[in-house]
Design an enzyme around this catalytic site. Structure first.
Site, mmCIF file in Angstrom:
data_model
loop_
_atom_site.group_PDB
_atom_site.id
_atom_site.type_symbol
_atom_site.label_atom_id
_atom_site.label_comp_id
_atom_site.label_asym_id
_atom_site.label_seq_id
_atom_site.Cartn_x
_atom_site.Cartn_y
_atom_site.Cartn_z
ATOM 1 N N GLU A 36 -4.496 -0.173 -8.613
ATOM 2 C CA GLU A 36 -3.168 0.856 -9.063
ATOM 3 C C GLU A 36 -2.083 0.029 -9.523
ATOM 4 O OE1 GLU A 36 -3.957 4.364 -5.933
ATOM 5 O OE2 GLU A 36 -3.006 2.571 -4.912
ATOM 6 N N SER A 55 0.757 -1.200 0.082
ATOM 7 C CA SER A 55 -0.054 -0.153 0.060
ATOM 8 C C SER A 55 0.809 1.252 0.017
ATOM 9 C CB SER A 55 -0.840 -0.106 1.308
ATOM 10 O OG SER A 55 -1.599 -1.073 1.351
ATOM 11 N N ASN A 58 -4.006 5.527 -0.653
ATOM 12 C CA ASN A 58 -3.725 5.643 0.468
ATOM 13 C C ASN A 58 -3.055 7.114 0.980
ATOM 14 O OD1 ASN A 58 -4.606 3.188 1.562
ATOM 15 N ND2 ASN A 58 -3.118 2.040 0.495
HETATM 16 N N1 LIG Z 1 -5.809 -4.625 4.509
HETATM 17 C C1 LIG Z 1 -6.007 -3.864 3.506
HETATM 18 O O1 LIG Z 1 -7.075 -3.331 3.381
HETATM 19 C C2 LIG Z 1 -5.072 -3.673 2.125
HETATM 20 C C3 LIG Z 1 -5.401 -3.091 0.859
HETATM 21 C C4 LIG Z 1 -4.521 -3.126 0.103
HETATM 22 C C5 LIG Z 1 -3.412 -3.611 0.124
HETATM 23 N N2 LIG Z 1 -2.952 -4.069 1.439
HETATM 24 C C6 LIG Z 1 -1.386 -4.669 1.499
HETATM 25 O O2 LIG Z 1 -1.607 -5.831 1.123
HETATM 26 C C7 LIG Z 1 -0.498 -6.807 1.932
HETATM 27 C C8 LIG Z 1 -1.129 -7.511 2.849
HETATM 28 O O3 LIG Z 1 -1.898 -6.924 3.965
HETATM 29 P P1 LIG Z 1 -3.089 -7.641 4.433
HETATM 30 O O4 LIG Z 1 -3.843 -6.616 5.120
HETATM 31 O O5 LIG Z 1 -3.816 -8.709 3.705
HETATM 32 O O6 LIG Z 1 -2.205 -8.466 5.731
HETATM 33 P P2 LIG Z 1 -2.850 -9.844 6.544
HETATM 34 O O7 LIG Z 1 -2.026 -9.588 7.955
HETATM 35 O O8 LIG Z 1 -4.322 -9.872 6.767
HETATM 36 O O9 LIG Z 1 -2.244 -10.808 5.786
HETATM 37 C C9 LIG Z 1 -0.722 -11.318 5.536
HETATM 38 C C10 LIG Z 1 -0.564 -12.657 5.392
HETATM 39 O O10 LIG Z 1 0.738 -13.020 5.056
HETATM 40 C C11 LIG Z 1 0.994 -14.157 5.426
HETATM 41 N N3 LIG Z 1 2.526 -14.309 5.306
HETATM 42 C C12 LIG Z 1 3.405 -13.616 6.345
HETATM 43 N N4 LIG Z 1 4.567 -13.941 5.804
HETATM 44 C C13 LIG Z 1 4.540 -14.814 4.844
HETATM 45 C C14 LIG Z 1 5.509 -15.568 3.982
HETATM 46 N N5 LIG Z 1 6.821 -15.214 4.130
HETATM 47 N N6 LIG Z 1 4.967 -16.300 2.916
HETATM 48 C C15 LIG Z 1 3.963 -16.626 2.724
HETATM 49 N N7 LIG Z 1 2.901 -15.924 3.477
HETATM 50 C C16 LIG Z 1 3.276 -14.850 4.400
HETATM 51 C C17 LIG Z 1 0.477 -13.959 6.788
HETATM 52 O O11 LIG Z 1 0.171 -15.420 7.334
HETATM 53 C C18 LIG Z 1 -0.927 -13.489 6.508
HETATM 54 O O12 LIG Z 1 -2.110 -14.626 6.254
HETATM 55 C C19 LIG Z 1 0.164 -5.378 2.783
HETATM 56 O O13 LIG Z 1 1.337 -4.991 1.866
HETATM 57 C C20 LIG Z 1 -0.903 -4.468 2.536
HETATM 58 O O14 LIG Z 1 -0.217 -3.193 2.799
HETATM 59 C C21 LIG Z 1 -3.527 -4.218 2.487
#
Ligand SMILES: NC(=O)c1ccc[n+]([C@@H]2O[C@H](COP(=O)([O-])OP(=O)(O)OC[C@H]3O[C@@H](n4cnc5c(N)ncnc54)[C@H](O)[C@@H]3O)[C@@H](O)[C@H]2O)c1
Length: 495
Positions: free
Chosen positions: A152, A119, A190
């Protein structure tokens, strides 16, 4: 380049949804999680999300089976060796991402495109950690990925020609609208959204208004799909905290420094929906079991005939007085409450009354919300009377302190100002910024559409009042906005 086999690494809040989006479009997906427990959670996300679509009649049970059948789940990254594209969705921590991309670079074919769903982190820094920086891009989906239409696509100065175009075409195949942008912390959405969410937390910490009232004001007054605290719970407070930290590191704008409130909740393990509790409890906007819940005025309305007087703006004031009279209340020269619909600060009007304790500031927002500002002198009796009056005429009262912009303008105008600055800096076009906020956040209108419908002068003047009160440099009207108002223009020139 045609993408047929894709990998998704991390199947949390975002990754599970992204895997579903690819599988729905007919691509074969390999989903990778860190360990067996997380993999089971990821499988649960996928099954629940597609199950809900079946329950709602949006997907036939057979289609659901086909979608799930296209997704292979594994804990071994090595299984990604044959994919055409890999999208990473692991936590927003640069070191984790860099170490993952180094490994993916070793595993995947040299032609594989590698995308990060970050993000806010530097796509350039992630790309530079690999031996194929030209084939690394940002592919930033929005939450929930199967629903939100925006992606994006982030290119860097070293991205190979054609890669952004290929990924943009893929987004179209997924049924999404792509906005291609450069590598700047927070990209479009963001960069505009997170400071607004952080500001909401700051207003709550300052005691300007409570959690439920701020959420109601933004949802019912402005028409946003959810209020800022419900949205923080959806995003995940840990993710929001990390993203704000990255924005702050790049901008040194103190509005981007994550609110201490967020740090406290994250440390307490209250991460929002993913942990069951955050600002709210299990069910957003109804639970009292989350942090900072429970506005004190949720009691049943007991109609209590009182008297009122309305002062201030003629049309709005007359309209409100008429509604109150029609509901059986009497206008009086010795009223229980004096409702002031005039320029703020309300206290300046209150001190001119024989009894300043009776004055409450009113700002009508849209058709449904009345912000009710109590001054340092407002009595509890007058504040309660004002709330009752608003409820009886069908408005949702949002009690707040007498501060510039009350709640809605204080949150909305700096966001609009940020959008003007972003456009003026040449980062994105007005059309792209508006589309990004509509499609990425489900807003009813983009910031420029909102600015033009509110009136540029009103927003400029509101920003001046905010700046005067809070002395926050970023609240000073953007020079472009100021110039358009001075030139008496009501619209932004589309370049
Ligand atoms: N939450 C949102 O609204 C949102 C929106 C857009 C983008 N993002 C981005 O998406 C990314 C993930 O965010 P999220 O909210 O889904 O996080 P989250 O914590 O819900 O999920 C992350 C997942 O990654 C897994 N993980 C961690 N290390 C790992 C590895 N080495 N190999 C495989 N899996 C692994 C974890 O077990 C977890 O299930 C971030 O970069 C975040 O900024 C989040």
């Amino acid at each position: 380049m045609a993408f047929e086999r894709v990998g998704v690494v991390g199947l949390g809040t975002m990754g599970a949804g992204i895997a579903e989006v690819f599988a729905r479009a007919g691509l074969r997906v390999i989903g990778v999680e860190a360990d067996a427990e997380a993999l089971a959670r990821g499988r649960g996300h996928l099954e629940r999300s597609t199950g809900k679509a079946v329950d709602k009649g949006k997907l036939a049970p057979g289609q659901r089976d086909e979608i799930l059948g296209r997704i292979t789940l594994t804990t071994s990254r090595e299984d990604l060796r044959d994919v055409d594209l890999v999208v990473e969705a692991i936590p927003e921590i640069l070191d984790y991402k860099i170490s993952l991309f180094k490994d993916l670079d070793r595993i995947c074919e040299p032609g594989t495109v590698m995308a990060t769903n970050t993000s806010s982190l530097s796509v350039t820094a992630i790309a530079a950690a690999t031996g194929r920086p030209g084939r690394v891009v940002g592919m930033h989906f929005f939450n929930p990925a199967p629903v939100m239409k925006l992606v994006e696509v982030v290119g860097t100065v070293v991205t190979e020609p054609g890669v952004v175009a290929d990924v943009t075409a893929l987004a179209g195949r997924l049924g999404k609208t792509a906005v291609a942008v450069g590598d700047r912390a927070g990209f479009v959405v963001n960069r505009l959204l997170l400071p607004y969410l952080n500001h909401a937390a700051a207003l709550m910490e300052l005691g300007v208004a409570g959690r439920d009232d701020i959420d109601a004001a933004m949802r019912l007054g402005v028409g946003l799909p959810m209020g800022p605290f419900a949205l923080l719970d959806l995003i995940g407070l840990d993710t929001a905290y990390e993203v704000m930290g990255v924005l702050f590191d790049e901008t040194r704008d103190r509005r981007h420094a994550p609110s201490p409130l967020l740090r406290e909740l994250v440390t307490a393990g209250l991460l929002g929906r993913k942990s069951g509790r955050g600002f709210y409890g299990e069910s957003s906007e109804s639970g009292e079991s989350g942090a900072y819940g429970g506005a004190p005025h949720r009691e049943q309305v007991k109609p209590r005939l009182g008297t009122f007087k309305v002062v201030g703006y003629e049309d709005e004031g007359d309209g409100l007085a008429e509604r109150l009279r029609a509901a059986g209340f009497k206008a009086s020269e010795d009223p229980d409450v004096v409702l002031c619909l005039a320029d703020r600060p309300v206290i300046e009007h209150a001190v001119r009354l024989p009894d300043p304790a009776r004055m409450v500031g009113v700002h009508l927002v849209g058709e449904q919300v009345a912000e009710l500002a109590s001054t340092a002198l407002t009595s509890e009796h007058a504040a309660t009377a004002a709330r009752d009056l608003m409820k009886i005429v069908g408005l949702t009262p949002v009690p707040c302190k007498d501060r510039a912009g009350f709640v809605v303008d204080a949150l909305l105008f700096p966001y609009l100002n940020d959008a003007v600055r972003m456009y003026d800096a040449g980062y994105a076009s007005i059309e792209d910024i508006d589309a990004a906020m509509r499609l990425g956040c489900g807003y009813p209108a983009g910031p420029f559409e909102m600015l033009e419908s509110f009136g540029l002068a009103r927003v400029r003047d509101g920003l001046r009042a905010l700046y005067t009160e809070y002395r926050e440099p970023a609240f000073a009207p953007a020079p472009l906005l100021d110039q358009l108002v001075t030139a008496d223009l009501s619209e932004f020139p589309r370049r």
